[in-house]
Design a protein around this motif. Structure first.
Motif, PDB file in Angstrom:
ATOM      1  N   ARG A   1      27.436 -10.870 -86.379  1.00  0.00           N
ATOM      2  CA  ARG A   1      26.256 -10.137 -86.839  1.00  0.00           C
ATOM      3  C   ARG A   1      24.986 -10.788 -86.306  1.00  0.00           C
ATOM      4  N   ARG A   2      24.903 -12.109 -86.396  1.00  0.00           N
ATOM      5  CA  ARG A   2      23.720 -12.782 -85.872  1.00  0.00           C
ATOM      6  C   ARG A   2      23.578 -12.559 -84.371  1.00  0.00           C
ATOM      7  N   THR A   3      24.709 -12.603 -83.687  1.00  0.00           N
ATOM      8  CA  THR A   3      24.671 -12.388 -82.243  1.00  0.00           C
ATOM      9  C   THR A   3      24.108 -11.024 -81.918  1.00  0.00           C
ATOM     10  N   ARG A   4      24.528 -10.016 -82.663  1.00  0.00           N
ATOM     11  CA  ARG A   4      24.047  -8.667 -82.382  1.00  0.00           C
ATOM     12  C   ARG A   4      22.579  -8.503 -82.768  1.00  0.00           C
ATOM     13  N   VAL A   5      22.141  -9.166 -83.815  1.00  0.00           N
ATOM     14  CA  VAL A   5      20.717  -9.125 -84.158  1.00  0.00           C
ATOM     15  C   VAL A   5      19.896  -9.701 -83.014  1.00  0.00           C
ATOM     16  N   VAL A   6      20.323 -10.852 -82.510  1.00  0.00           N
ATOM     17  CA  VAL A   6      19.599 -11.480 -81.405  1.00  0.00           C
ATOM     18  C   VAL A   6      19.657 -10.598 -80.162  1.00  0.00           C
ATOM     19  N   SER A   7      20.836 -10.025 -79.887  1.00  0.00           N
ATOM     20  CA  SER A   7      20.983  -9.157 -78.713  1.00  0.00           C
ATOM     21  C   SER A   7      20.062  -7.948 -78.820  1.00  0.00           C
ATOM     22  N   ALA A   8      20.021  -7.327 -80.000  1.00  0.00           N
ATOM     23  CA  ALA A   8      19.156  -6.158 -80.195  1.00  0.00           C
ATOM     24  C   ALA A   8      17.692  -6.537 -80.033  1.00  0.00           C
ATOM     25  N   CYS A   9      17.320  -7.715 -80.527  1.00  0.00           N
ATOM     26  CA  CYS A   9      15.932  -8.164 -80.385  1.00  0.00           C
ATOM     27  C   CYS A   9      15.593  -8.448 -78.919  1.00  0.00           C
ATOM     28  N   LEU A  10      16.572  -8.956 -78.166  1.00  0.00           N
ATOM     29  CA  LEU A  10      16.341  -9.177 -76.745  1.00  0.00           C
ATOM     30  C   LEU A  10      16.111  -7.855 -76.015  1.00  0.00           C
ATOM     31  N   ILE A  11      16.907  -6.848 -76.366  1.00  0.00           N
ATOM     32  CA  ILE A  11      16.719  -5.534 -75.762  1.00  0.00           C
ATOM     33  C   ILE A  11      15.333  -4.991 -76.114  1.00  0.00           C
ATOM     34  N   LEU A  12      14.949  -5.134 -77.365  1.00  0.00           N
ATOM     35  CA  LEU A  12      13.623  -4.689 -77.782  1.00  0.00           C
ATOM     36  C   LEU A  12      12.536  -5.434 -77.023  1.00  0.00           C
ATOM     37  N   GLY A  13      12.686  -6.765 -76.939  1.00  0.00           N
ATOM     38  CA  GLY A  13      11.697  -7.551 -76.219  1.00  0.00           C
ATOM     39  C   GLY A  13      11.616  -7.189 -74.748  1.00  0.00           C
ATOM     40  N   GLY A  14      12.763  -6.863 -74.151  1.00  0.00           N
ATOM     41  CA  GLY A  14      12.768  -6.481 -72.749  1.00  0.00           C
ATOM     42  C   GLY A  14      12.148  -5.120 -72.491  1.00  0.00           C
ATOM     43  N   SER A  15      12.156  -4.264 -73.508  1.00  0.00           N
ATOM     44  CA  SER A  15      11.616  -2.911 -73.330  1.00  0.00           C
ATOM     45  C   SER A  15      10.109  -2.847 -73.547  1.00  0.00           C
ATOM     46  N   LEU A  16       9.555  -3.827 -74.248  1.00  0.00           N
ATOM     47  CA  LEU A  16       8.146  -3.726 -74.632  1.00  0.00           C
ATOM     48  C   LEU A  16       7.146  -3.951 -73.497  1.00  0.00           C
ATOM     49  N   PRO A  17       7.354  -4.921 -72.590  1.00  0.00           N
ATOM     50  CA  PRO A  17       6.297  -5.183 -71.599  1.00  0.00           C
ATOM     51  C   PRO A  17       5.925  -3.981 -70.750  1.00  0.00           C
ATOM     52  N   PHE A  18       6.906  -3.306 -70.174  1.00  0.00           N
ATOM     53  CA  PHE A  18       6.532  -2.185 -69.314  1.00  0.00           C
ATOM     54  C   PHE A  18       5.991  -1.023 -70.136  1.00  0.00           C
ATOM     55  N   THR A  19       6.525  -0.810 -71.335  1.00  0.00           N
ATOM     56  CA  THR A  19       5.982   0.252 -72.175  1.00  0.00           C
ATOM     57  C   THR A  19       4.527  -0.025 -72.514  1.00  0.00           C
ATOM     58  N   ALA A  20       4.220  -1.286 -72.846  1.00  0.00           N
ATOM     59  CA  ALA A  20       2.829  -1.646 -73.134  1.00  0.00           C
ATOM     60  C   ALA A  20       1.949  -1.409 -71.907  1.00  0.00           C
ATOM     61  N   TYR A  21       2.450  -1.774 -70.743  1.00  0.00           N
ATOM     62  CA  TYR A  21       1.694  -1.520 -69.507  1.00  0.00           C
ATOM     63  C   TYR A  21       1.507  -0.021 -69.279  1.00  0.00           C
ATOM     64  N   ALA A  22       2.584   0.751 -69.478  1.00  0.00           N
ATOM     65  CA  ALA A  22       2.494   2.199 -69.275  1.00  0.00           C
ATOM     66  C   ALA A  22       1.499   2.835 -70.232  1.00  0.00           C
ATOM     67  N   MET A  23       1.472   2.367 -71.472  1.00  0.00           N
ATOM     68  CA  MET A  23       0.528   2.913 -72.438  1.00  0.00           C
ATOM     69  C   MET A  23      -0.908   2.516 -72.092  1.00  0.00           C
ATOM     70  N   ALA A  24      -1.085   1.267 -71.633  1.00  0.00           N
ATOM     71  CA  ALA A  24      -2.426   0.791 -71.317  1.00  0.00           C
ATOM     72  C   ALA A  24      -3.005   1.511 -70.099  1.00  0.00           C
ATOM     73  N   THR A  25      -2.136   1.937 -69.186  1.00  0.00           N
ATOM     74  CA  THR A  25      -2.596   2.595 -67.957  1.00  0.00           C
ATOM     75  C   THR A  25      -2.320   4.095 -67.967  1.00  0.00           C
ATOM     76  N   ALA A  26      -2.022   4.643 -69.132  1.00  0.00           N
ATOM     77  CA  ALA A  26      -1.641   6.057 -69.212  1.00  0.00           C
ATOM     78  C   ALA A  26      -2.747   6.978 -68.712  1.00  0.00           C
ATOM     79  N   ASP A  27      -3.982   6.693 -69.097  1.00  0.00           N
ATOM     80  CA  ASP A  27      -5.085   7.556 -68.660  1.00  0.00           C
ATOM     81  C   ASP A  27      -5.205   7.573 -67.144  1.00  0.00           C
ATOM     82  N   ARG A  28      -5.082   6.404 -66.538  1.00  0.00           N
ATOM     83  CA  ARG A  28      -5.175   6.330 -65.075  1.00  0.00           C
ATOM     84  C   ARG A  28      -4.014   7.077 -64.416  1.00  0.00           C
ATOM     85  N   ARG A  29      -2.821   6.920 -64.978  1.00  0.00           N
ATOM     86  CA  ARG A  29      -1.664   7.608 -64.409  1.00  0.00           C
ATOM     87  C   ARG A  29      -1.796   9.114 -64.552  1.00  0.00           C
ATOM     88  N   ILE A  30      -2.247   9.564 -65.710  1.00  0.00           N
ATOM     89  CA  ILE A  30      -2.398  11.007 -65.939  1.00  0.00           C
ATOM     90  C   ILE A  30      -3.418  11.594 -64.984  1.00  0.00           C
TER      91      ILE A  30
END
Length: 521
Positions: free
Chosen positions: A374-403
């Protein structure tokens, strides 16, 4: 980062609070990256044309074409949904975006409830948050495309197949069959989803549920199959794309496998491998990117295979494996678009794959590690979450420019000019007939040797015959609007037959030049 839910709250209150947090995260990520005023483009324009035809009572026809032929390429689920939305709101691009966004948020919540049937609450919460913040899931979440509706139908169907159902197995089968039927009528790849659900039911020996689901699915799909069979020989059926040009069904298997091995990690972290492997990049960069991507893909696939042995998680492996089996023989990749509905399963595969790696490491370490699964899966899920956040944050910050950058101003200006030329009636010859029809009100044709998807580009003589047959008034010639697009046959026509047309308008945008030619009477 996961928001801690107070332990003193009742279980029901904690569940509601977790759901609200997930819904809020999904809504924020979708809304920030969406241009609600953007008109439908590419396939979205085709859906909008069909929805308009249904709304106007003209049947399931391509009313953008002068012949208004019956349509057999896109299944009718999403156009019917869009027509239903517009019947309540009036034809509105804003309403179409909002409807898709609501589907995505609801699909995220349904996926969270599915995760909870497989994992402990903290793991499910981290996985659902990773889904809500996933860059490609949220970026496409409010698009005028069939994915959001398909994601919602598919997630509810999966949830209905595995969650407790108080009204009996036969009624469960009827509900799940209806959801699967609606999913298949939204995207044909729903057949792989249905196959996975049926296999899971068979393994569980839920024969009454399986029989009821299959009967309802057949009842949903049969009218569409009959409709397509009635158009045999007229072109347009997606089934014909599998063997178009005499190609073998398995002819591009290796290329498809390489493509998806590249793209699977990108769906979780950002389009890094896609950028590194685009044509023109240094070969060394492509090698490095694939040395990182392919082990990551192997880890995800290993996670899917591992869950096949766990009844409550089996569908999380069956669905993506069945879908990829179909995608590997499908001749198109749509730049990875087909992987978007699989993002929940990709998250499960990544969590399970990381857990397998951790389990192997524990065996090496031995007694030095006392971490539970269970602990392993909690850590694994948090790693997936952490890996998904940087580019999403970048995409949101630059959304106006991209649009702003995505705005096809030249194409829209050309359509506006054509719309203003009321004195010269006649259709438009273009590579984007649906978009031209929606923006100008004029019917339009594509420069191909036939009107079926995947048809080869017409030569100048065939284009001249099309102009004469339909009384074409204008040619709209644009540069490449998407990666790997072939050169326009219309550009070749105007170069080889300059006496047949005269240029009357030109504009430029991020894609290059857009020119309008009037056909010489």
């Amino acid at each position: 980062m996961i928001v801690q839910i107070p332990r003193r709250a009742s279980p029901g209150a904690r569940t509601w609070l977790a759901g609200l947090l997930i819904a809020a995260a999904a809504t924020l990520c979708v809304a920030v990256q969406t241009n609600p005023a953007a008109p439908p483009r590419y396939d979205g324009a085709g859906y909008a044309v069909l929805a308009t035809a249904l709304l106007d009572g003209q049947g399931y026809r391509a009313i953008d074409h002068p012949d208004k032929p019956r349509h057999a390429h896109f299944p009718p689920g999403y156009p019917a949904f869009l027509a239903l939305v517009w019947s309540a709101t009036g034809r509105s691009d804003f309403a179409a975006h909002v409807a898709s966004g609501l589907c995505t948020v609801a699909a995220t919540l349904a996926a969270w409830l599915w995760f909870r049937t497989m994992y402990a609450r903290p793991v499910a919460l981290a996985m659902a948050t990773a889904l809500a913040c996933n860059w490609v899931w949220s970026r496409s979440g409010a698009g005028v495309q069939s994915e959001p509706l398909f994601e919602l139908l598919g997630q509810i169907a999966i949830l209905g197949a595995v969650a407790p159902f108080p009204r009996g197995e036969t009624r469960r089968g009827l509900v799940v069959g209806a959801l699967l039927g609606a999913a298949v009528l939204t995207r044909h790849v729903g057949l792989a989803l249905a196959a996975a659900v049926f296999v899971d039911m068979a393994v569980r020996r839920q024969w009454r549920t399986l029989a009821a689901s299959a009967v309802v699915l057949v009842a949903f799909a049969t009218p569409w199959v009959v409709w397509q069979l009635g158009l045999t020989g007229t072109g347009g059926s997606q089934l014909g794309l599998l063997v178009q040009g005499g190609r073998s069904v398995f002819g591009g298997l290796v290329d498809q496998a390489v493509f998806y091995a590249d793209r699977i990690p990108d769906q979780l972290t950002g389009p890094f491998v896609e950028v590194a492997t685009t044509p023109g990049r240094p070969p060394a960069l492509r090698v490095v990117a694939r040395c990182l991507a392919w082990p990551a893909t192997t880890l995800v696939v290993a996670g899917w295979i591992a869950v096949l042995a766990v009844p409550r998680r089996r569908l999380a492996g069956l669905v993506p494996l069945a879908t990829l089996a179909l995608l590997l023989i499908w001749p198109y990749t749509e730049a990875g678009r087909f992987l978007i509905p699989l993002v929940p399963c990709l998250i499960v595969g990544a969590v399970e794959g990381l857990s397998l790696v951790a389990k192997s490491a524990r065996r090496v370490v031995g007694r030095a590690s006392d971490w539970s699964n269970r602990r392993t899966r909690v850590v694994s899920a948090c790693l997936i979450l952490g890996g998904s956040l940087p580019f999403t944050a970048y995409a949101m910050a630059t959304a106006d420019r991209r649009i702003r950058g995505e705005a096809d101003r030249g194409f829209d200006a050309a359509c506006g000019w054509i719309q203003s030329q009321a004195g010269r009636p006649g259709p438009v010859l273009t590579r984007h007939p649906g978009e031209v029809f929606l923006r100008t009100g004029r019917q339009a044709l594509e420069a191909t040797t036939s009107e079926r998807p995947g048809a080869v580009d017409a030569d100048p003589q065939a284009i001249a015959e099309t102009i004469a047959r339909y009384g074409v008034a204008y040619l709209l010639v644009d540069d490449l609007r998407y990666a790997a697009a072939v050169a326009s046959p219309l550009d070749r026509f105007v170069k080889e037959r300059p006496e047949a047309v005269r240029q009357v308008m030109s504009a430029r945008d991020r894609n290059g030049s857009v020119r309008v030619f009037e056909v010489v009477r």
